[in-house]
Design a protein around this motif. Structure first.
Motif, PDB file in Angstrom:
ATOM      1  N   TRP A  28       0.839  -1.208   0.000  1.00 37.49           N
ATOM      2  CA  TRP A  28       0.000   0.000   0.000  1.00 37.49           C
ATOM      3  C   TRP A  28       0.872   1.255   0.000  1.00 37.49           C
ATOM      4  N   VAL A  29       1.851   1.262   0.880  1.00 40.97           N
ATOM      5  CA  VAL A  29       2.693   2.447   1.015  1.00 40.97           C
ATOM      6  C   VAL A  29       3.459   2.700  -0.280  1.00 40.97           C
ATOM      7  N   LEU A  45     -12.894   1.781  -0.412  1.00 42.43           N
ATOM      8  CA  LEU A  45     -13.300   1.444   0.947  1.00 42.43           C
ATOM      9  C   LEU A  45     -12.168   0.797   1.730  1.00 42.43           C
ATOM     10  N   THR A  46     -11.265   0.095   1.034  1.00 42.37           N
ATOM     11  CA  THR A  46     -10.101  -0.483   1.721  1.00 42.37           C
ATOM     12  C   THR A  46      -9.224   0.622   2.289  1.00 42.37           C
ATOM     13  N   LEU A  47      -8.962   1.650   1.473  1.00 41.39           N
ATOM     14  CA  LEU A  47      -8.184   2.797   1.958  1.00 41.39           C
ATOM     15  C   LEU A  47      -8.928   3.534   3.069  1.00 41.39           C
ATOM     16  N   ARG A  60      -8.470   1.670   6.265  1.00 41.96           N
ATOM     17  CA  ARG A  60      -7.096   1.841   6.744  1.00 41.96           C
ATOM     18  C   ARG A  60      -6.894   3.232   7.359  1.00 41.96           C
ATOM     19  N   ILE A  61      -7.436   4.245   6.712  1.00 42.78           N
ATOM     20  CA  ILE A  61      -7.286   5.613   7.224  1.00 42.78           C
ATOM     21  C   ILE A  61      -7.927   5.753   8.600  1.00 42.78           C
ATOM     22  N   MET A  62      -9.122   5.170   8.761  1.00 42.87           N
ATOM     23  CA  MET A  62      -9.835   5.309  10.036  1.00 42.87           C
ATOM     24  C   MET A  62      -9.168   4.508  11.150  1.00 42.87           C
ATOM     25  N   LYS A  63      -8.755   3.298  10.866  1.00 45.63           N
ATOM     26  CA  LYS A  63      -8.211   2.426  11.916  1.00 45.63           C
ATOM     27  C   LYS A  63      -6.743   2.742  12.218  1.00 45.63           C
ATOM     28  N   GLN A  64      -5.949   2.896  11.173  1.00 45.60           N
ATOM     29  CA  GLN A  64      -4.514   3.048  11.372  1.00 45.60           C
ATOM     30  C   GLN A  64      -4.110   4.460  11.767  1.00 45.60           C
ATOM     31  N   TYR A  65      -4.745   5.464  11.157  1.00 42.75           N
ATOM     32  CA  TYR A  65      -4.310   6.836  11.385  1.00 42.75           C
ATOM     33  C   TYR A  65      -5.162   7.586  12.401  1.00 42.75           C
ATOM     34  N   HIS A  66      -6.437   7.215  12.528  1.00 47.39           N
ATOM     35  CA  HIS A  66      -7.314   7.917  13.463  1.00 47.39           C
ATOM     36  C   HIS A  66      -7.705   7.061  14.667  1.00 47.39           C
ATOM     37  N   LYS A  67      -7.221   5.811  14.725  1.00 44.95           N
ATOM     38  CA  LYS A  67      -7.531   4.885  15.819  1.00 44.95           C
ATOM     39  C   LYS A  67      -9.039   4.747  16.031  1.00 44.95           C
TER      40      LYS A  67
END
Length: 386
Positions: free
Chosen positions: A177-178, A350-352, A355-362
């Motif tokens: 992804w990165v 929706l995959t991104l 990831r944005i909600m869980k990984q970056y915003h906890k």
């Protein structure tokens, strides 16, 4: 169907089942052999007791005494012919016998469930006898419990292996992804910079006054997209922002680009401001993806409602559309890479978003409700950070 089951997890589980099953069978085999041997030892012990009790004084009792003294592990309780406990017992906890009046009776009931007693007839008329009830030695108990211990060990081994494999898979997926996001941002950067230069050139050409503002908007949009991709893979700086203002901006933005047959509604429960720690570009990306999906699901007409609510521990944002809905079979797959019901697209939005909600915003995002032909509700949860 068969190929889906033939993978390393299935093979690992099959090997574990074979190991545990074999261990259980062999442990039971050993335990049964030990039980038979212990029954013989108790019979020999009872016979030695009979010899000691009935032999004349001058008899040589060395063998009987030796057999009687060698039993140091099989617990035995002696009763009379009426099953009343005598004072003769062996290999039991003497402290519990003294402190607990019901200890011997409890053990006697346990031994009765395990084995029939060995009876020593003392006199036939009147009939008197001693009965000897016996239990399991520590060795026999350990052998029987060994499979359970091994089962726990094998289960832990499987769990650790699966966790390690999943961690490795996620790590590789994150790197993919990165790498993809960084390369996309890099590829977009050069033409965007070039376009900004050409806009400056157009400003000097008469007759382009009406074109330049629209070009600037599009280039700014491309810069925003580049910035979003560039933030994937690095920990973005979270800022305290008014969630309602952010949502209002995105709703207005999408409203201008939607059909006039689509009704937008933002419900804030009368609150003008709800503060939360977010990365504005990435948070806007999440809302934009949800609103775009809602528009696609409604095919040009319907209603989209965004509802915001706050609680002491979290903020919830529900995005509801009146579109075609999602079938139960697909609900579990909507956040997986590559899944899409559209004719075009990679199935990554929706995959991104997840990831944005869980990984970056906890936080989290999930489907709260969906019914085919009626619509869908996506819920975003933002945890309040003290």
């Amino acid at each position: 169907m068969i190929k889906q089951w033939l993978n390393w997890r299935t093979l690992l589980a099959f090997i574990a089942i074979i190991i545990v099953s074999g261990t259980i069978w062999y442990s039971q085999y050993l335990a049964n052999k030990i039980a038979i041997d212990e029954t013989r030892r108790v019979e020999s012990w009872v016979e030695a007791q009979r010899t000691i009790m009935q032999a004349p004084d001058e008899a040589n009792l060395n063998l009987a005494i030796k057999i009687s003294s060698e039993n140091e592990d099989i617990p035995i309780i002696e009763t009379n012919e009426k099953d009343s406990i005598t004072n003769n017992y062996l290999n039991l906890d003497t402290i519990k016998v003294k402190e607990d009046a019901g200890y011997l009776l409890h053990k006697l009931k346990e031994f009765k469930r395990l084995h029939a007693p060995i009876v020593m007839v003392l006199t036939k008329s009147p009939y008197t006898a001693n009965k000897y009830y016996y239990g399991k030695s520590k060795l026999q108990s350990q052998v029987r419990y060994y499979p359970i211990v091994q089962l726990i060990i094998v289960t832990l081994f499987i769990i650790v292996t699966i966790i390690a494999q999943q961690t490795t898979y996620r790590s590789r997926q994150n790197q993919l992804w990165v790498g993809m996001a960084k390369e996309t941002a890099h590829q977009l950067g050069t033409p965007v910079t070039s376009l900004k230069g050409w806009i400056e050139v157009l400003k000097e050409i008469p007759g382009t006054e009406s074109i330049n503002p629209e070009l600037v908007k599009d280039v700014n949009r491309l810069e925003l997209i580049t910035d979003r991709f560039g933030k994937i893979g690095s920990q973005p700086q979270l800022e305290e922002r008014n969630i309602i203002s952010q949502l209002q901006y995105m709703v207005d933005y999408m409203k201008k680009r939607a059909s006039n047959r689509v009704e937008f509604r933002l419900d804030t429960e009368g609150k003008p401001e709800i503060a939360a720690m977010i990365s504005p570009p990435l948070f806007d990306w999440v809302i934009e993806n949800l609103l775009k999906n809602a528009l696609d699901a409604m095919e040009g007409q319907g209603k989209i409602e965004v509802h915001v609510a706050e609680a002491p521990a979290k903020i919830t944002i529900d995005v509801t559309d009146s579109g075609k809905g999602i079938s139960k079979a697909n609900i579990a797959n909507v956040f997986k890479p590559g899944f899409t019901t559209k004719k075009r697209g990679w199935g990554l939005g929706l995959t991104l978003t997840k990831r944005i909600m869980k990984q970056y915003h906890k936080g989290d995002i999930f489907i709260k409700w969906s019914e085919v032909g009626k619509g869908t509700t996506f819920r975003i949860e933002l945890v309040r950070q003290n």
